[in-house]
Design an enzyme around this catalytic site. Structure first.
Site, PDB file in Angstrom:
ATOM      1  N   THR A  44       0.862  -1.319  -0.052  1.00 16.81           N
ATOM      2  CA  THR A  44       0.019   0.013   0.023  1.00 16.81           C
ATOM      3  C   THR A  44       0.890   1.260  -0.261  1.00 16.81           C
ATOM      4  OG1 THR A  44      -1.807  -1.182   1.123  1.00 16.81           O
ATOM      5  CG2 THR A  44      -1.870   1.135   1.276  1.00 16.81           C
ATOM      6  N   HIS A  47       1.743   1.888  -3.470  1.00 18.67           N
ATOM      7  CA  HIS A  47       0.686   2.542  -4.112  1.00 18.67           C
ATOM      8  C   HIS A  47       0.778   3.844  -3.807  1.00 18.67           C
ATOM      9  CE1 HIS A  47      -0.835  -1.399  -5.189  1.00 18.67           C
ATOM     10  NE2 HIS A  47      -1.305  -1.798  -3.997  1.00 18.67           N
ATOM     11  N   GLU A  68       3.705  -0.084   9.076  1.00 26.97           N
ATOM     12  CA  GLU A  68       4.173  -1.297   9.816  1.00 26.97           C
ATOM     13  C   GLU A  68       5.419  -0.900  10.768  1.00 26.97           C
ATOM     14  OE1 GLU A  68       5.202  -4.324   6.686  1.00 26.97           O
ATOM     15  OE2 GLU A  68       3.244  -4.146   5.716  1.00 26.97           O
ATOM     16  N   ARG A 204      11.599 -14.144  -6.687  1.00 26.64           N
ATOM     17  CA  ARG A 204      11.020 -14.325  -6.120  1.00 26.64           C
ATOM     18  C   ARG A 204      10.545 -15.948  -5.747  1.00 26.64           C
ATOM     19  NH1 ARG A 204       6.581  -9.229  -5.719  1.00 26.64           N
ATOM     20  NH2 ARG A 204       8.128  -8.131  -4.378  1.00 26.64           N
ATOM     21  N   THR A 292      -9.541 -10.090   4.836  1.00 31.05           N
ATOM     22  CA  THR A 292      -9.060  -8.568   4.845  1.00 31.05           C
ATOM     23  C   THR A 292      -8.852  -8.297   6.131  1.00 31.05           C
ATOM     24  OG1 THR A 292      -9.894  -6.574   4.265  1.00 31.05           O
ATOM     25  CG2 THR A 292     -11.625  -7.737   5.413  1.00 31.05           C
TER      26      THR A 292
HETATM   27  N1  LIG Z   1      -7.030  -8.371   1.428  1.00 29.13           N
HETATM   28  C1  LIG Z   1      -6.285  -7.453   2.193  1.00 29.13           C
HETATM   29  O1  LIG Z   1      -6.734  -7.212   3.615  1.00 29.13           O
HETATM   30  C2  LIG Z   1      -5.002  -6.988   1.781  1.00 29.13           C
HETATM   31  C3  LIG Z   1      -4.749  -7.539   0.173  1.00 29.13           C
HETATM   32  N2  LIG Z   1      -3.477  -7.045  -0.173  1.00 29.13           N
HETATM   33  C4  LIG Z   1      -3.276  -7.693  -1.757  1.00 29.13           C
HETATM   34  O2  LIG Z   1      -2.388  -8.899  -1.328  1.00 29.13           O
HETATM   35  C5  LIG Z   1      -1.662  -9.040  -2.660  1.00 29.13           C
HETATM   36  C6  LIG Z   1      -0.081  -9.461  -2.060  1.00 29.13           C
HETATM   37  O3  LIG Z   1       0.285  -8.311  -1.763  1.00 29.13           O
HETATM   38  P1  LIG Z   1       1.854  -8.257  -1.950  1.00 29.13           P
HETATM   39  O4  LIG Z   1       2.694  -9.579  -1.697  1.00 29.13           O
HETATM   40  O5  LIG Z   1       2.459  -6.789  -1.452  1.00 29.13           O
HETATM   41  O6  LIG Z   1       1.870  -7.881  -3.554  1.00 29.13           O
HETATM   42  P2  LIG Z   1       2.936  -7.884  -4.681  1.00 29.13           P
HETATM   43  O7  LIG Z   1       2.178  -7.395  -5.945  1.00 29.13           O
HETATM   44  O8  LIG Z   1       4.273  -7.552  -4.206  1.00 29.13           O
HETATM   45  O9  LIG Z   1       2.919  -9.551  -4.830  1.00 29.13           O
HETATM   46  C7  LIG Z   1       1.989 -10.172  -5.954  1.00 29.13           C
HETATM   47  C8  LIG Z   1       3.034 -11.182  -6.718  1.00 29.13           C
HETATM   48  O10 LIG Z   1       2.023 -12.033  -7.559  1.00 29.13           O
HETATM   49  C9  LIG Z   1       2.909 -12.449  -8.589  1.00 29.13           C
HETATM   50  N3  LIG Z   1       2.021 -12.659  -9.647  1.00 29.13           N
HETATM   51  C10 LIG Z   1       1.592 -12.075 -10.896  1.00 29.13           C
HETATM   52  N4  LIG Z   1       0.628 -12.556 -11.717  1.00 29.13           N
HETATM   53  C11 LIG Z   1       0.965 -13.998 -11.203  1.00 29.13           C
HETATM   54  C12 LIG Z   1       0.212 -15.177 -11.740  1.00 29.13           C
HETATM   55  N5  LIG Z   1      -0.446 -15.172 -12.821  1.00 29.13           N
HETATM   56  N6  LIG Z   1       0.461 -16.302 -11.140  1.00 29.13           N
HETATM   57  C13 LIG Z   1       1.434 -16.326  -9.802  1.00 29.13           C
HETATM   58  N7  LIG Z   1       1.691 -14.916  -9.425  1.00 29.13           N
HETATM   59  C14 LIG Z   1       1.531 -14.053  -9.918  1.00 29.13           C
HETATM   60  C15 LIG Z   1       3.608 -11.307  -8.781  1.00 29.13           C
HETATM   61  O11 LIG Z   1       4.860 -11.760  -9.701  1.00 29.13           O
HETATM   62  C16 LIG Z   1       4.193 -10.669  -7.412  1.00 29.13           C
HETATM   63  O12 LIG Z   1       5.366 -11.314  -6.883  1.00 29.13           O
HETATM   64  C17 LIG Z   1      -1.925  -7.795  -3.265  1.00 29.13           C
HETATM   65  O13 LIG Z   1      -2.819  -7.877  -4.545  1.00 29.13           O
HETATM   66  C18 LIG Z   1      -2.371  -6.753  -2.415  1.00 29.13           C
HETATM   67  O14 LIG Z   1      -3.013  -5.646  -3.054  1.00 29.13           O
HETATM   68  C19 LIG Z   1      -2.462  -6.295   0.669  1.00 29.13           C
HETATM   69  C20 LIG Z   1      -2.512  -6.105   1.928  1.00 29.13           C
HETATM   70  C21 LIG Z   1      -4.046  -6.505   2.526  1.00 29.13           C
HETATM   71  C1  LIG Z   2      -4.228  -0.892   4.022  1.00 28.33           C
HETATM   72  C2  LIG Z   2      -2.863  -1.810   4.510  1.00 28.33           C
HETATM   73  O1  LIG Z   2      -2.121  -1.744   3.790  1.00 28.33           O
HETATM   74  C3  LIG Z   2      -2.882  -2.551   5.656  1.00 28.33           C
HETATM   75  N1  LIG Z   2      -1.760  -3.400   5.878  1.00 28.33           N
HETATM   76  C4  LIG Z   2      -4.038  -3.105   6.008  1.00 28.33           C
HETATM   77  O2  LIG Z   2      -4.045  -4.474   6.491  1.00 28.33           O
HETATM   78  O3  LIG Z   2      -5.253  -2.690   5.583  1.00 28.33           O
HETATM   79 ZN   LIG Z   3      -0.325  -2.519   4.642  1.00 29.45          ZN
END
Ligand SMILES: NC(=O)C1=CN([C@@H]2O[C@H](COP(=O)(O)OP(=O)(O)OC[C@H]3O[C@@H](n4cnc5c(N)ncnc54)[C@H](O)[C@@H]3O)[C@@H](O)[C@H]2O)C=CC1
Ligand SMILES: CC(=O)[C@H](N)C(=O)O
Ligand SMILES: [Zn+2]
Ligand SMILES: [Zn+2]
Length: 350
Positions: A44, A47, A68, A204, A292
């Site tokens: 985030t 972003h 964090e 990764r 979430t």
């Molecule tokens: N629901 C929630 O409360 C939260 C959700 N998120 C979301 O969780 C996700 C992960 O967060 P981060 O690790 O920081 O994101 P990130 O964007 O750093 O990691 C996503 C990974 O997915 C990989 N990827 C892309 N296309 C792919 C495919 N087709 N198959 C397999 N892997 C693929 C990328 O290479 C990347 O390493 C993000 O979408 C983020 O927005 C993050 C924080 C809180």
């Molecule tokens: C908004 C954030 O990035 C936070 N880590 C959350 O869990 O909502």
């Molecule tokens: Zn966060």
């Protein structure tokens, strides 16, 4: 204590951020001032740094970034009786209302009036920071600050991995970004086997193996569904954990999940997703969880215990450590290029 401090601030509604000198703040009612010992970058924050559409709709510059953190309470504001100087704390980012329908049903993680620390107010990319006392989590004194700072994203990973039974279960994780890597660590510490990881980035995939993945797949070079079927003798996986936010990964993961299996969805998708729900979900009678935030506060207890158990292989996840903030732009650009796991700043150089 100094009157001024360095802070990484979103100064303008544009790409990037600035390292600026600001006044050390004073805690108001219900607040404490912490000395920041360690603070880590979240997706985030990236972003906000990149100033994408979501950030433009939510962030009001100028604002100190970051959420964090691990820090030491150095000053207690009026009316605070749950914390004292010297307490070693981390911070739950969701500031919940306690009054809405969700909060009244103990579903604080989906509070309808959530404000987010470090998103809707000044955060922790600084030497000192103001924290709402109600959101403080007390750490054991011997927990390394870089681990303590990761507890908030570890909470997302715990809620994703442990949304259902995992011990001894075959598991597919799509996406080995910082959160997916933490998911691998939690799954392995919790007895999942085999843990299969689908991730297009070679950097990764290597990190995923170091954290403990039993198999890694490049979904851009081989069909992850076929690979999973080969590994599971045609059964598919019992558990599918989606950490990528990639629509293709979602479809592949559902196809690779055994009928009657469990799915946890954490990744956020860039747009609406079209899916064959009948055949990929309904006729397979899958158990699907939207994930979430963190359950308050049971997820924090689970995260802290997992760290203290020594079973979470966190060191390979923390790929970059910086003393001070001078190289913050390098840190963000490396993260943007997907060339990091978790990045941790230690603001005090002494
Ligand atoms: N629901 C929630 O409360 C939260 C959700 N998120 C979301 O969780 C996700 C992960 O967060 P981060 O690790 O920081 O994101 P990130 O964007 O750093 O990691 C996503 C990974 O997915 C990989 N990827 C892309 N296309 C792919 C495919 N087709 N198959 C397999 N892997 C693929 C990328 O290479 C990347 O390493 C993000 O979408 C983020 O927005 C993050 C924080 C809180
Ligand atoms: C908004 C954030 O990035 C936070 N880590 C959350 O869990 O909502
Ligand atoms: Zn966060
Ligand atoms: Zn609420």
């Amino acid at each position: 204590m100094a009157e001024k401090m360095p802070a990484i601030m979103k100064t303008k509604p544009a790409y990037g951020a600035e390292l600026v000198e600001v006044d050390v703040p004073k805690p108001g009612p219900g607040e404490v001032l912490i000395k920041v010992l360690a603070t880590s970058i979240c997706g985030t924050d990236l972003h906000i740094y990149e100033w994408n559409e979501w950030a433009q709709s939510r962030i009001k510059p100028p604002q100190i970034m970051g959420h964090e953190v691990a820090g030491e309470v150095v000053e207690v504001g009026p009316g605070v009786d749950t914390l004292q100087e010297g307490d070693y704390i981390s911070v739950e980012t969701h500031i919940v209302c306690g009054k809405c329908y969700a909060c009244k049903h103990n579903r604080y993680h989906v509070c309808q009036n959530t404000k987010i620390f470090g998103v809707d107010m000044d955060g922790v990319f600084a030497e000192y920071a103001i924290v709402p006392a109600q959101n403080a989590w007390k750490n054991p004194k011997d927990m390394p600050p870089e681990y303590a700072s990761l507890q908030e994203p570890l909470g997302n990973a715990v809620d994703t991995v442990l949304a259902g039974p995992i011990a001894g279960r075959s598991t597919l994780i799509t996406g080995a970004g910082p959160l997916g890597l933490l998911g691998i660590a939690v799954a392995k510490a919790s007895g999942a086997y085999p843990v299969i990881v689908s991730e297009p980035s070679e950097f990764r995939r290597e990190l995923a193996k170091k954290v403990g993945a039993d198999y890694v797949i490049n979904p851009f070079e081989e069909d992850p569904v076929k690979a999973v079927m080969d590994i599971t003798d045609g059964a598919g996986v019992e558990v599918f954990l989606e950490f990528s936010g990639a629509p293709k990964a979602l479809e592949q993961g559902l196809k690779a999940t055994t009928p009657g299996g469990r799915v946890s969805l954490l990744g956020l998708f860039p747009r609406d997703v079209t899916l064959d729900f009948n055949n990929l979900m309904i006729f397979k009678a899958l158990e699907v969880h939207g994930i979430t935030g963190r359950h308050l506060w049971e997820t924090w207890y689970t995260v802290s215990s997992l760290i203290q158990s020594g079973k979470l292989n966190l060191d390979p996840v923390i790929t970059h450590k910086y003393k001070g903030f001078d190289k913050f732009e390098e840190a963000f650009e490396l993260m943007r290029a997907g060339k990091t796991g978790k990045v941790v700043f230690f603001p005090h150089k002494g």
